[in-house]
Scaffold this active site. Structure first.
Site, PDB file in Angstrom:
ATOM      1  N   CYS A  55      -2.347   2.718   9.049  1.00 54.66           N
ATOM      2  CA  CYS A  55      -3.398   1.786   8.697  1.00 54.66           C
ATOM      3  C   CYS A  55      -4.298   1.676   9.343  1.00 54.66           C
ATOM      4  CB  CYS A  55      -2.526   0.202   8.414  1.00 54.66           C
ATOM      5  SG  CYS A  55      -1.484   0.210   7.128  1.00 54.66           S
ATOM      6  N   HIS A  60       0.845  -1.122  -0.038  1.00 56.31           N
ATOM      7  CA  HIS A  60      -0.175  -0.158  -0.037  1.00 56.31           C
ATOM      8  C   HIS A  60       0.809   1.381  -0.014  1.00 56.31           C
ATOM      9  CE1 HIS A  60      -3.832  -1.981   1.875  1.00 56.31           C
ATOM     10  NE2 HIS A  60      -4.163  -1.863   0.601  1.00 56.31           N
TER      11      HIS A  60
END
Length: 701
Positions: A264, A168
């Protein structure tokens, strides 16, 4: 007045590493401690509550990764683009997050189900500007980025991730207050790093090393001048403090086991909308393929080319032929982060046989030459395969096909004529093809072609020093015989090793037998051939006894001097001075030759062309119309010849060095073969095989 920061989190009541969908999970299944995870999460929660309002979404059993709320979606103003998770293991989270956003009054945008996008994990707003950094490569598709630009009215800059550990964008990239950027460059491809460097000033870029990167230092929560993260090295903390930031470390090791940390675990839901929106630079084009797409592996190569080039694809249509002999067709949408990247990808796809479709015209784009010897920057660079271009709605063949050239178009009384031309040969008044539209290449299809004893059955088998040379030679002999008897053309590119290894007499036999119709080489092969013919030595070595001759190191200069006195090699033959050898046979049997000089040449011989450009032109002239090129132990000359030889010409490269034949085989032609062996032995076997064929068949076959 600045809007208070609001952050969305989800308690880890059901958190567990239950599966593997990223490298961090490997080896950590059921090895996380939920108690420690709860403790670490609450520590982060309490820290963030000091700087922002923290909202909670209810966790649900069966969805252990809901705790990573950064992936719920991307918020800007009162609009949220909901995530479309790549892995089925997380797709069940989507309705819960969608309900939460709807309940809070957000306008919810949903992407097509087949288009992965993982929210603020792969899309990060720049804190100083009006743009959105968007990642792609592992969890998000590039084609999602135009939706973000349209729905959120923001400029999107696409960054390609290439390190699986940083799957990511927020694992390796963190925009900070005041225009600073914390990031790990090795996680990105070259294009993306250049884009970052263009848009973020050097004094604003804070590069982390690998130690900090794997501790998820970039996966940080930035609120004003406070940075909350898992762990940072002393040097990184010192750097951040020097730029006015306060660094708060809080351990998140349990979440690292699932590939996440502070960022996150959070989603900022009060992102203010920036003014003066701009569109994304993402480019989309559609390409068309036709042929035996599966048998030839063309589809796989094309899709790999798109991804390797930094693009993304969507197969719009694929029609598979019903019978083995039927062709298949495919339409593929190609996306790339900007015009330069997509043009590079399209150029490679055209080389594979694709046709680029255009909304406004199917014709090739032509641009006039305004300076002799100079093409426009975006001119199409040719490959070795037969090429056609569309002009005025009609496909016309490109003449003099070769690689690394431009396509020049001139208007004649009979219509437009297209020809491959080297840059230096372009003239004012001509036009050249630019871009990739209106171009198609034709590759020889071998998927349905039956093998026979008269074919190069070993072609395409690659380079091997273990292959039985005799079997290879047998096939080459068949081909040489057929080319000669059918009025074809075979050209030899040879180096001085042919003489040193005792191959001279065999090459002479091939010339006398009418198998060779052109000889290409350098000054050296002619010098050592003539030295052997005049003095029985090559580089001062007695070719009969294999020993050095006293004063032999001067023999090659004496040979050069003798030919210079005669005026040329042909005149030396006419005068009776040169009475044997490869060059003698070329003259006697009217086999044209070209000797390309170099800076290291002694003499040189009068026939050696020291004008490099003229030598290239001579080579190209002798290669024209060739059916086979036999390359014998001369790396540089072989590479040069290979670059100017079109597809469809069989090429055989013989060298004791595997690296040489590999380089020639890598040019992509299905008709190329590399043979790793001694060139003298190869020529001896070849002549013996041709003698057998002559004995077996009295008449041409």
């Amino acid at each position: 007045m600045t809007q208070p920061v609001q952050i969305l989190m989800c308690a880890p009541h059901h958190y567990e590493v239950d599966y593997v969908i990223n490298p961090w999970m490997e080896g950590n299944i059921h090895r996380s401690s939920r108690d420690r995870a709860e403790e670490q999460w609450h520590q982060l929660y309490e820290i963030l509550k000091e700087h922002a309002t923290v909202e909670l979404v209810e966790p649900h059993p069966g969805w252990p990764d809901m705790v990573f709320t950064a992936n719920a979606g991307l918020v800007l103003g009162d609009t949220v683009v909901l995530s479309r998770f790549f892995h089925p293991e997380r797709q069940g989270e989507e309705p819960y997050f969608e309900q939460w956003f709807a309940d809070q009054g957000f306008t919810v945008k949903t992407l097509p189900k087949s288009l992965p996008f993982e929210g603020a994990g792969d899309a990060l707003l720049d804190r100083a500007g009006e743009l959105l950094w968007a990642g792609y490569g592992f969890r998000t598709e590039l084609d999602a980025h135009p939706y973000l630009a349209q729905w959120l009215d923001v400029e999107v800059l696409s960054l390609r991730l290439i390190d699986r550990r940083f799957y990511h964008l927020d694992t390796c990239f963190c925009p900070l207050t005041d225009g600073y950027l914390l990031y790990y460059p090795p996680a990105f491809d070259t294009y993306s790093n250049h884009l970052i460097e263009r848009r973020v000033p050097a004094d604003k870029r804070i590069v982390v090393d690998e130690v900090d990167a794997v501790n998820f230092a970039c996966n940080a929560v930035n609120i004003d001048h406070t940075i909350v993260l898992n762990q940072a090295s002393d040097q990184l903390k010192k750097t951040l403090v020097a730029r006015g930031f306060q660094v708060v470390e809080t351990p998140l090791t349990e979440f690292l086991k699932a590939g996440g940390a502070a960022k996150c675990l959070t989603l900022r839901v009060t992102e203010p909308r920036q003014a003066s929106p701009r569109a994304t630079a993402i480019q989309n084009r559609i390409v068309h393929f036709e042929g035996h797409l599966l048998d030839s592996g063309l589809v796989n190569r094309a899709l790999d080319t798109i991804v390797a080039g930094g693009g993304s694809f969507q197969v719009l249509n694929f029609t598979l032929g019903e019978q083995r002999q039927d062709v298949s067709t495919a339409e593929v949408k190609v996306s790339a982060p900007d015009a330069a990247v997509i043009e590079d990808i399209l150029g490679q796809l055209v080389d594979l046989g694709a046709v680029v479709q255009s909304e406004d015209t199917a014709d090739a784009h032509l641009e006039a030459i305004v300076q002799a010897g100079v093409a426009p920057d975006d001119f199409y660079v040719t490959a070795i395969y037969p090429t056609e271009i569309s002009v005025d709605g009609r496909w016309i063949p490109v003449q003099a096909q070769r690689m690394d050239a431009a396509i020049a178009v001139t208007q004649t009384a009979d219509g437009p004529v297209a020809c491959c031309k080297l840059l230096r040969d372009l003239q004012v008044g001509e036009s050249v093809v630019v871009g990739s539209e209106g171009i198609r290449t034709r590759r020889k299809d071998t998927s349905l072609k039956p093998r026979s004893s008269e074919e190069f059955s070993f072609m395409g088998a690659g380079v091997s020093s273990e292959r039985r040379v005799e079997l290879v030679v047998e096939q080459i002999a068949w081909d040489l015989r057929r080319i000669r008897d059918q009025g074809g053309k075979a050209v030899v590119t040879a180096g001085p090793v042919v003489i040193h290894t005792g191959g001279s007499e065999h090459l002479q036999t091939l010339i006398r037998g009418g198998y060779i119709h052109g000889l290409l080489g350098g000054n050296a092969i002619a010098v050592h051939d003539i030295e052997q013919a005049l003095m029985g030595t090559s580089l001062g070595m007695d070719m009969q006894r294999g020993v050095s001759v006293h004063g032999g190191h001067r023999h090659h200069l004496k040979a050069i001097n003798t030919i210079r006195r005669c005026g040329s090699i042909a005149q030396a033959v006419e005068q009776g001075v040169l009475q044997s050898g490869v060059m003698y046979e070329c003259v006697k049997h009217n086999v044209p030759f070209s000797l390309a000089g170099s800076i290291r040449d002694d003499g040189p011989l009068p026939d050696t062309q020291m004008d490099l450009l003229q030598a290239q032109a001579d080579y190209a002239r002798l290669i024209e119309g060739a059916d086979l090129v036999l390359m014998l132990s001369t790396m540089l000359h072989s590479i040069g010849v290979g670059n100017m030889t079109p597809a469809g010409v069989k090429m055989v490269c013989v060298d004791i060095n595997p690296a040489v034949v590999t380089k020639l085989s890598d040019r992509g032609s299905l008709e190329s073969i590399g043979v790793v062996t001694d060139v003298g032995l190869f020529l001896s076997l070849l002549v013996n095989q041709l003698n057998k064929l002559t004995g077996e068949y009295a008449a041409p076959v």
